[in-house]
Design an enzyme around this catalytic site. Structure first.
Site, PDB file in Angstrom:
ATOM      1  CB  ILE A 188      47.784  34.152   5.307  1.00  0.00           C
ATOM      2  CG1 ILE A 188      46.703  33.095   5.132  1.00  0.00           C
ATOM      3  CG2 ILE A 188      49.142  33.643   4.952  1.00  0.00           C
ATOM      4  CD1 ILE A 188      46.590  32.489   3.737  1.00  0.00           C
ATOM      5  N   GLY A 202      43.942  30.269   8.625  1.00  0.00           N
ATOM      6  CA  GLY A 202      43.428  30.169   7.267  1.00  0.00           C
ATOM      7  C   GLY A 202      42.763  28.815   7.075  1.00  0.00           C
ATOM      8  N   GLY A 203      41.445  28.780   7.168  1.00  0.00           N
ATOM      9  CA  GLY A 203      40.698  27.570   6.852  1.00  0.00           C
ATOM     10  C   GLY A 203      40.704  26.486   7.895  1.00  0.00           C
ATOM     11  CG  LEU A 234      39.231  47.913   7.916  1.00  0.00           C
ATOM     12  CD1 LEU A 234      40.413  48.848   7.667  1.00  0.00           C
ATOM     13  CD2 LEU A 234      39.520  47.025   9.125  1.00  0.00           C
ATOM     14  CB  CYS A 287      42.406  45.179   5.659  1.00  0.00           C
ATOM     15  SG  CYS A 287      40.666  45.271   5.199  1.00  0.00           S
ATOM     16  N   GLY A 298      38.424  31.300  12.403  1.00  0.00           N
ATOM     17  CA  GLY A 298      37.545  32.384  11.938  1.00  0.00           C
ATOM     18  C   GLY A 298      36.287  31.836  11.305  1.00  0.00           C
ATOM     19  CB  THR A 331      41.058  37.031   3.205  1.00  0.00           C
ATOM     20  OG1 THR A 331      41.163  38.451   3.135  1.00  0.00           O
ATOM     21  CG2 THR A 331      40.217  36.649   4.403  1.00  0.00           C
ATOM     22  CB  ALA A 372      34.279  43.161   0.522  1.00  0.00           C
ATOM     23  CB  ILE A 373      33.565  43.854   6.609  1.00  0.00           C
ATOM     24  CG1 ILE A 373      33.326  42.335   6.680  1.00  0.00           C
ATOM     25  CG2 ILE A 373      32.738  44.596   7.645  1.00  0.00           C
ATOM     26  CD1 ILE A 373      31.945  41.864   6.360  1.00  0.00           C
TER      27      ILE A 373
END
Lengths: 318, 315
Positions: free
Chosen positions: B198, B253-254, B81, B137, B275, B200, B78-79
């Protein structure tokens, strides 16, 4: 004049450490500074209090690591997100690096289970190191708990410049120290009666050290590292005190107290911080801490903007 | 000669852009494009494109720590932005990037439709190759997933951004919604050129000693191998909508291995996002590229595009 340890930084970098925005096209000094190595564990030693020292073969990291920097280590292939572990010592010629860590969670528990000859994926060296300056030839190094390793590394570098620095090291721990303390051969002015225990490695290097703990270990100062630091500072004369710079790594409350002490004595002070980390190379902004800059509060990444910060930026005067 | 041939097998075209490999480094994982180049052996050239960190009109400090934690087969972040603002990115950061290395994609974020549009306008007047619209986000109070989970709002954001630029627009879809296909249809009508599928999944991890969430923001976005099956399904669902419109997808995704990437290509993705895997292994892109080439050779295919959408559903 001998070269001071630590990397050269722009004098104005305190609030704005070098980032990509400071680099010009085709002039990117940050590139290729961090190595990925499959490092074999050469030695492993367990100490009371769930503390472990690992020596690994990581020649590329060992060749360029500076005190205060860390490695981002995959503790176990089944736990692929890496954990930042500060570097205790390196031998560039032999190509090894030592890590001292305490089992605190799942990652460090798995790391403690690794054995000699296992391979560890290591990313390093990472981060902005401590920066000692010849203008302050009496560095005061304070390491608390798992904050001890970078202080040993810094002491090791300071001694390379024979006679240039006269450091004093204070180590604090509330679990047994990860070494066999012994009475120091080096006299330190201002020490309370009976505070004679030192870290043997530092004593052998000719570097004065003393230990602090609330646990009543023999020869150890019973109290906070900052109280012992105050006793040492008060034994210096005015001119000597002007030559002191403080370097600290340890739990957040300890760093806050060290920063307050440095402010009281008007001493420059650098602290090394830690935070949960994902990428370790500045890509994800997962490991930030809030620091004060001339432009107001900013969130700085512990991994590449730190882990070493000016104490006054992290702990501004109330 | 053989080596060059293998290299060419990875080349594809995405919204008119040449991607040297099908891999896209995902927004939020690689800062503003230079961060990973600290790692010896890493090069942006191993990726077809690099998505820069989510950017808003004004600078943002982001969320309080802790911002990341590891979870089984993944991690939560949970950055919030954190970014220096669109003007700074365009004026100070883009000039430092080497556009010969790869395609750079801006990630456009905002709290209002007007903000998305303004950020897009600023990036339109820049060398950026494309823009990704971040309507998914999960870690900000306003905008983000609040727009992305509502097909009407998603379409309005896309429409507003479309009005600002002719550059390729990639809409990043949220998995945290009821009908991703309906959302995709509406975004195509509103003018998107492509999708990223997608973002997260929302999640929480609890420190049982403190009885408090580990993440400072309480909840965050789950990424990593744990979400891969969800991402593959959503990619295929969106592909079913996109196929007839010629709209390409970045499946993500993953992904940590070549086999993962190939799954996404078969499911309908034209490019594949990487990522969290970079956090595990910063040199993973080269390994994935090599694995894709080996697969293509084994199946007597000559380019990645021949694999896209080749999924055969069970009767």
């Amino acid at each position: 004049m001998p070269k001071a340890p630590g990397r050269a930084h722009d004098a104005t970098d305190t609030d704005n450490p070098p980032t990509v925005t400071d680099t010009m096209p085709n002039k990117r000094p940050h590139r290729d500074t961090i190595h990925v190595e499959n490092a074999r564990i050469l030695e492993r030693a367990e100490h009371p209090g769930d503390q472990v020292i690992l020596r690994v073969h990581a020649p590329q990291m060992a060749a360029s690591a500076e005190p205060g920097q860390f490695a981002h280590i995959q503790c176990d292939p089944d736990l692929p997100l890496r954990r930042p572990i500060s570097i205790l010592r390196v031998d560039a010629r032999a190509g090894w690096a030592d890590f001292l860590f305490k089992v605190l969670g799942t990652g460090t528990r798995r790391l403690a289970e690794r054995r000699v000859d296992d391979l560890l994926s290591i990313l390093g060296p990472i981060g902005k190191p401590f920066e000692a300056r010849m203008t302050h030839r009496r560095p005061l190094l304070i390491g608390g708990g798992v904050g001890m390793p970078p202080m040993v590394f810094l002491a090791d570098r300071l001694r390379e410049i024979k006679g240039a620095y006269e450091p004093f090291v204070i180590m604090g721990s509330e679990v047994p120290f990860p070494f066999e303390a012994r009475p120091s051969q080096i006299v330190v002015p201002g020490m309370p009666e009976g505070v004679i225990a030192a870290m043997p490695l530092l004593d052998d290097w000719g570097i004065a050290s003393r230990l602090a703990s609330q646990q009543g270990y023999p020869g150890t100062f019973e109290g906070y590292v900052t109280d012992l630091a105050r006793a040492w500072l008060d034994a210096l004369d005015e001119e000597q005190r002007k030559e002191v710079a403080v370097f600290a790594c340890g739990p957040h409350p300890m760093l806050e107290a060290v920063a307050a002490l440095a402010r009281e004595y008007r001493l420059p002070c650098q602290v090394s911080l830690e935070e949960f980390m994902a990428c370790g190379v500045g890509g994800c902004a997962g490991c930030v801490v809030e620091v004060q800059t001339p432009k107001g509060p900013a969130m700085k990444r512990v991994c590449v903007d730190g882990p070493v910060f000016e104490a006054s930026a992290v702990f501004p005067a109330a | 000669m053989v080596h060059k041939l293998q290299k060419d097998m990875l080349v594809s075209e995405f919204c008119g852009m040449r991607f040297d490999t099908p891999l896209v480094l995902l927004s939020g994982c690689v800062g503003f494009g230079e961060e990973y180049t600290r790692v010896k052996g890493f090069t942006n050239r191993d990726a077809g494109a690099v998505c820069l960190k989510g950017t808003t009109l004004e600078p943002r400090l982001g969320n309080p720590p802790h911002r990341v934690c590891e979870t089984p087969q993944g991690m939560i972040n949970a950055i919030g932005l954190q970014n220096p603002g669109a003007r700074h990115v365009v004026d100070e950061i883009l000039p430092t990037l080497d556009f010969d290395e790869t395609r750079f994609i801006a990630n456009i974020s905002g709290s209002s439709i007007e903000e998305y549009a303004e950020v897009a306008r600023i990036f339109d007047d820049s060398p950026i190759d494309a823009m990704e619209i971040n309507i998914s986000c999960p870690n900000v109070k306003e905008g983000g997933v609040a727009f992305g989970n509502d097909p009407d709002m998603s379409a309005r954001v896309v429409e507003a951004v479309r009005a600002q630029t002719e550059k390729p627009l990639i809409t990043k879809l949220s998995p945290n919604q009821t009908d991703i296909q309906e959302n995709a249809r509406r975004c195509i009508e509103a003018g998107t050129d492509a999708f990223a599928v997608i973002n997260t999944l929302m999640g929480m991890a609890i420190d049982i000693e403190a009885r408090a969430p580990i993440i400072g923001n309480n909840q965050g976005g789950l990424s990593g191998p744990a979400i891969k099956p969800v991402a593959v399904l959503k990619t295929h669902q969106v592909y079913q909508v996109c196929r007839d419109h010629g709209i390409p997808i970045i499946g993500q995704g993953g992904v940590t291995t070549a086999d993962d990437a190939i799954e996404f290509l078969i499911a309908g993705a034209s490019a594949v996002g990487v990522g969290t895997a970079l956090f595990y292994d910063p040199l993973v892109c080269k390994k994935i590229n090599d694995g894709i080439v080996a697969y293509l050779e084994r199946h007597e295919l000559t380019e990645v595009a021949q694999l896209v959408g080749t999924l055969v559903l069970n009767g």
